[in-house]
Scaffold this active site. Sequence first.
Site, mmCIF file in Angstrom:
data_model
loop_
_atom_site.group_PDB
_atom_site.id
_atom_site.type_symbol
_atom_site.label_atom_id
_atom_site.label_comp_id
_atom_site.label_asym_id
_atom_site.label_seq_id
_atom_site.Cartn_x
_atom_site.Cartn_y
_atom_site.Cartn_z
ATOM 1 N N GLY A 103 0.812 -1.218 0.000
ATOM 2 C CA GLY A 103 0.000 0.000 0.000
ATOM 3 C C GLY A 103 0.844 1.265 0.000
ATOM 4 O O GLY A 103 0.368 2.349 -0.321
ATOM 5 N N ARG A 104 2.085 1.099 0.416
ATOM 6 C CA ARG A 104 2.971 2.281 0.390
ATOM 7 C C ARG A 104 4.415 1.859 0.186
ATOM 8 O O ARG A 104 5.341 2.478 0.704
ATOM 9 C CB ARG A 104 2.826 3.080 1.651
ATOM 10 C CG ARG A 104 3.040 2.255 2.902
ATOM 11 C CD ARG A 104 3.431 3.138 3.998
ATOM 12 N NE ARG A 104 3.334 2.420 5.249
ATOM 13 C CZ ARG A 104 3.483 2.999 6.404
ATOM 14 N NH1 ARG A 104 3.727 4.280 6.457
ATOM 15 N NH2 ARG A 104 3.407 2.295 7.500
ATOM 16 N N LYS A 123 9.724 2.868 0.464
ATOM 17 C CA LYS A 123 8.571 2.830 1.368
ATOM 18 C C LYS A 123 8.150 4.264 1.679
ATOM 19 O O LYS A 123 8.946 5.040 2.193
ATOM 20 C CB LYS A 123 8.957 2.079 2.650
ATOM 21 C CG LYS A 123 7.781 1.851 3.594
ATOM 22 C CD LYS A 123 8.128 0.836 4.658
ATOM 23 C CE LYS A 123 7.019 0.694 5.696
ATOM 24 N NZ LYS A 123 7.356 -0.277 6.737
ATOM 25 N N ASP A 135 -2.760 6.582 2.637
ATOM 26 C CA ASP A 135 -2.353 7.590 1.661
ATOM 27 C C ASP A 135 -1.102 7.206 0.869
ATOM 28 O O ASP A 135 -0.706 7.907 -0.044
ATOM 29 C CB ASP A 135 -2.139 8.946 2.365
ATOM 30 C CG ASP A 135 -1.160 8.837 3.536
ATOM 31 O OD1 ASP A 135 -0.472 7.800 3.645
ATOM 32 O OD2 ASP A 135 -1.087 9.787 4.336
ATOM 33 N N GLY A 136 -0.456 6.111 1.267
ATOM 34 C CA GLY A 136 0.742 5.684 0.551
ATOM 35 C C GLY A 136 2.027 6.316 1.062
ATOM 36 O O GLY A 136 3.105 6.079 0.524
ATOM 37 N N ARG A 200 6.159 -12.212 0.732
ATOM 38 C CA ARG A 200 5.699 -12.565 2.085
ATOM 39 C C ARG A 200 4.818 -13.808 2.064
ATOM 40 O O ARG A 200 4.347 -14.210 1.006
ATOM 41 C CB ARG A 200 4.851 -11.388 2.621
ATOM 42 C CG ARG A 200 5.602 -10.080 2.675
ATOM 43 C CD ARG A 200 4.748 -8.944 2.100
ATOM 44 N NE ARG A 200 5.570 -7.739 1.929
ATOM 45 C CZ ARG A 200 5.772 -6.847 2.876
ATOM 46 N NH1 ARG A 200 5.191 -6.983 4.043
ATOM 47 N NH2 ARG A 200 6.552 -5.799 2.660
ATOM 48 N N ASP A 270 1.140 -11.142 6.563
ATOM 49 C CA ASP A 270 1.649 -10.264 5.505
ATOM 50 C C ASP A 270 2.976 -9.628 5.912
ATOM 51 O O ASP A 270 3.644 -9.004 5.092
ATOM 52 C CB ASP A 270 0.635 -9.164 5.159
ATOM 53 C CG ASP A 270 0.147 -8.414 6.390
ATOM 54 O OD1 ASP A 270 -0.338 -9.069 7.323
ATOM 55 O OD2 ASP A 270 0.281 -7.174 6.442
ATOM 56 N N ASN A 271 3.348 -9.779 7.173
ATOM 57 C CA ASN A 271 4.619 -9.216 7.638
ATOM 58 C C ASN A 271 5.663 -10.296 7.888
ATOM 59 O O ASN A 271 6.644 -10.064 8.579
ATOM 60 C CB ASN A 271 4.394 -8.399 8.916
ATOM 61 C CG ASN A 271 3.611 -7.122 8.647
ATOM 62 O OD1 ASN A 271 3.577 -6.639 7.514
ATOM 63 N ND2 ASN A 271 2.980 -6.579 9.660
ATOM 64 N N ASP A 280 9.251 -5.340 7.754
ATOM 65 C CA ASP A 280 8.216 -4.399 8.197
ATOM 66 C C ASP A 280 8.389 -3.980 9.652
ATOM 67 O O ASP A 280 7.724 -4.480 10.561
ATOM 68 C CB ASP A 280 6.803 -4.962 7.953
ATOM 69 C CG ASP A 280 6.394 -4.772 6.495
ATOM 70 O OD1 ASP A 280 7.271 -4.377 5.685
ATOM 71 O OD2 ASP A 280 5.231 -5.009 6.165
HETATM 72 P P1 AMP Z 1 1.452 -3.006 8.247
HETATM 73 O O1 AMP Z 1 0.637 -3.567 9.356
HETATM 74 O O2 AMP Z 1 2.067 -1.664 8.533
HETATM 75 O O3 AMP Z 1 2.437 -3.966 7.727
HETATM 76 O O4 AMP Z 1 0.434 -2.677 7.062
HETATM 77 C C1 AMP Z 1 -0.643 -3.487 6.685
HETATM 78 C C2 AMP Z 1 -1.152 -3.080 5.341
HETATM 79 O O5 AMP Z 1 -1.528 -1.709 5.336
HETATM 80 C C3 AMP Z 1 -0.171 -3.244 4.202
HETATM 81 O O6 AMP Z 1 -0.883 -3.655 3.081
HETATM 82 C C4 AMP Z 1 0.370 -1.852 4.026
HETATM 83 O O7 AMP Z 1 0.857 -1.628 2.722
HETATM 84 C C5 AMP Z 1 -0.859 -1.007 4.303
HETATM 85 N N1 AMP Z 1 -0.519 0.337 4.780
HETATM 86 C C6 AMP Z 1 0.005 0.696 5.973
HETATM 87 N N2 AMP Z 1 0.171 2.024 6.047
HETATM 88 C C7 AMP Z 1 -0.269 2.545 4.871
HETATM 89 C C8 AMP Z 1 -0.374 3.864 4.318
HETATM 90 N N3 AMP Z 1 0.005 4.933 4.994
HETATM 91 N N4 AMP Z 1 -0.853 3.977 3.077
HETATM 92 C C9 AMP Z 1 -1.251 2.916 2.368
HETATM 93 N N5 AMP Z 1 -1.198 1.658 2.823
HETATM 94 C C10 AMP Z 1 -0.711 1.462 4.060
HETATM 95 MG MG MG Z 2 3.293 -4.785 6.474
#
Ligand code: AMP
Ligand code: MG
Length: 522
Positions: A103-104, A123, A135-136, A200, A270-271, A280
């Site tokens: 997502g980012r 990232k 927001d990415g 992953r 996913d992590n 992550d």
């Molecule tokens: P995480 O728990 O941080 O590993 O994120 C879980 C999911 O949320 C993953 O698919 C990330 O890419 C997405 N994600 C986290 N933060 C953002 C962000 N600010 N914008 C877009 N996607 C996000």
């Molecule tokens: Mg992640």
Amino acid sequence: MSNILIKPSKQIKYLRADVLRSNVPRLVNDAHYSYVSTKKFDNPTIIHLNDRLAKEIGFTSKEIASIEFKKLLVGKSESGIESFAMNYGGHQFGHWAGQLGDGRAINIGERSSANHTWQLQLKGAGPTPYSRKGDGYAVLRSSIREHLCSEAMYYLGIPTTRSLSLALTGESVYRDMFYNGNAAYEKGAVVCRVAQSFIRFGNFQIHAANGEIDLLKELTDYTITNHFKGIDKNSTDKYLSFFKAVATRTLEMIMNWQRVGFVHGVMNTDNLSIIGDTIDYGPYGWLDNYDTGWTPNTTDNQHKRYRYGAQPEIGLWNLWQLANALFELVDDSKALEGVLDQYKEDYGTSHIKMMSNKLGLIQKHERDESIINQILTLLEAHETDMTIFYRELINVNHSTPVDQGYTTISKAFYDHDAMSKTVKTQWIDWLSTYINRLKNQKDVAVERIEIMSKNNPKYVLRNYMAQMVIEKAELGDYSLLQEIFDMIQDPYTDRKVMDHWYAKRPDWARDKPGVSQLSCSS
Ligand code: AMP
Ligand code: MG
């Protein structure tokens, strides 16, 4: 010059691309990845470059000094190479969350060194089809934490993704740091991550869940060919061998976390990297006082699913989910279960091995298991600093008088005056058993010190240190960032100049937000 710094990632050639090119958030079917462009920030600045890593992954000094290299690290490369985001799903906090994806994070290409091919990923460089409600972007505080911790783990000898650079985007990002209605603007940042693969567990899960068995097979074949070279691609049980190898690497990674007191904080599927890298860095943390129930992640406060003591078990749970995804290829549930049973068995053996190394119990002895079990209970009986305890224990040997040994390790106690008499007696008893035990291995006293010094780091990236770096960096002062970066690059050697970092967590840091409590907001 401009187009030779990196090449298109091999994944583009061998895996399937999304037919749509828009980065509007959506469900993506029949694709391993989607093409996506990085945001072209007007005024980005690189605030820290990891020169050493740049060279390790094959960049020459001339390339590192080039403008194109700097552009590459902030998503403004002029190479014309297409960048992309990967499609993956995952179980979050025990529940299937469906499609997640990068997502980012945006993959910008690969670079080869003498021995390996490295994927480069930005990232925080803008939205992708997988951004969902996000927001990415990424904020400076979390990017500093990722940049530092990736390298800290690497120099501790723990498989991890790496961090090549940290840059400010020059733009602001709106975040509610504690999800409590106090949102504010923060500095945006981009980290350039490096790994042999960013694939992953969740990449396999999404295709299994979508019934895209051909994509699942292509992804698995790709992963085996490129990252599990020891597996014979023509053998009939290659998928099972692959699962076994992933289980082995996952356990090894987690046992290393346990060894140094690292708590990942968000071990969602996913992590978890398929090649067994730590990946992550979000609300992670390091144990100051040894506490198996501790998690830094406030989002997980209630159940503490991802607490320090549960990490090996969660690794197994995540492997169960991966087994479910790979079932379509292996088609033998008994064999998959066999691998999971083996994980449990291997955990027992590697736990004893890890603890023996930490305690310097070299020549096996029947008393070792009870010495190990006792110390693990005792470390929690009164607040005791994990890093300092093991490091000081190196100075206790077979001829140390017990009371002297006690004085040595008591540097690790928080609020020593408050320790109960019972606990103090237990410590004295344990030390006398331990010192007696060392008498059985007098002839390997030197090796014992070597093994303990290699297994018990002196300097770890304590949560308060990262927070101090962040607070200075927010004001534009990066001197502490550099100092901590130096510290983490040599964690096992006694260094006079770093002595002030070999200390217990200061009192101010005990309950401070950002230090003992972190959220997924980053
Ligand atoms: P995480 O728990 O941080 O590993 O994120 C879980 C999911 O949320 C993953 O698919 C990330 O890419 C997405 N994600 C986290 N933060 C953002 C962000 N600010 N914008 C877009 N996607 C996000
Ligand atoms: Mg992640």
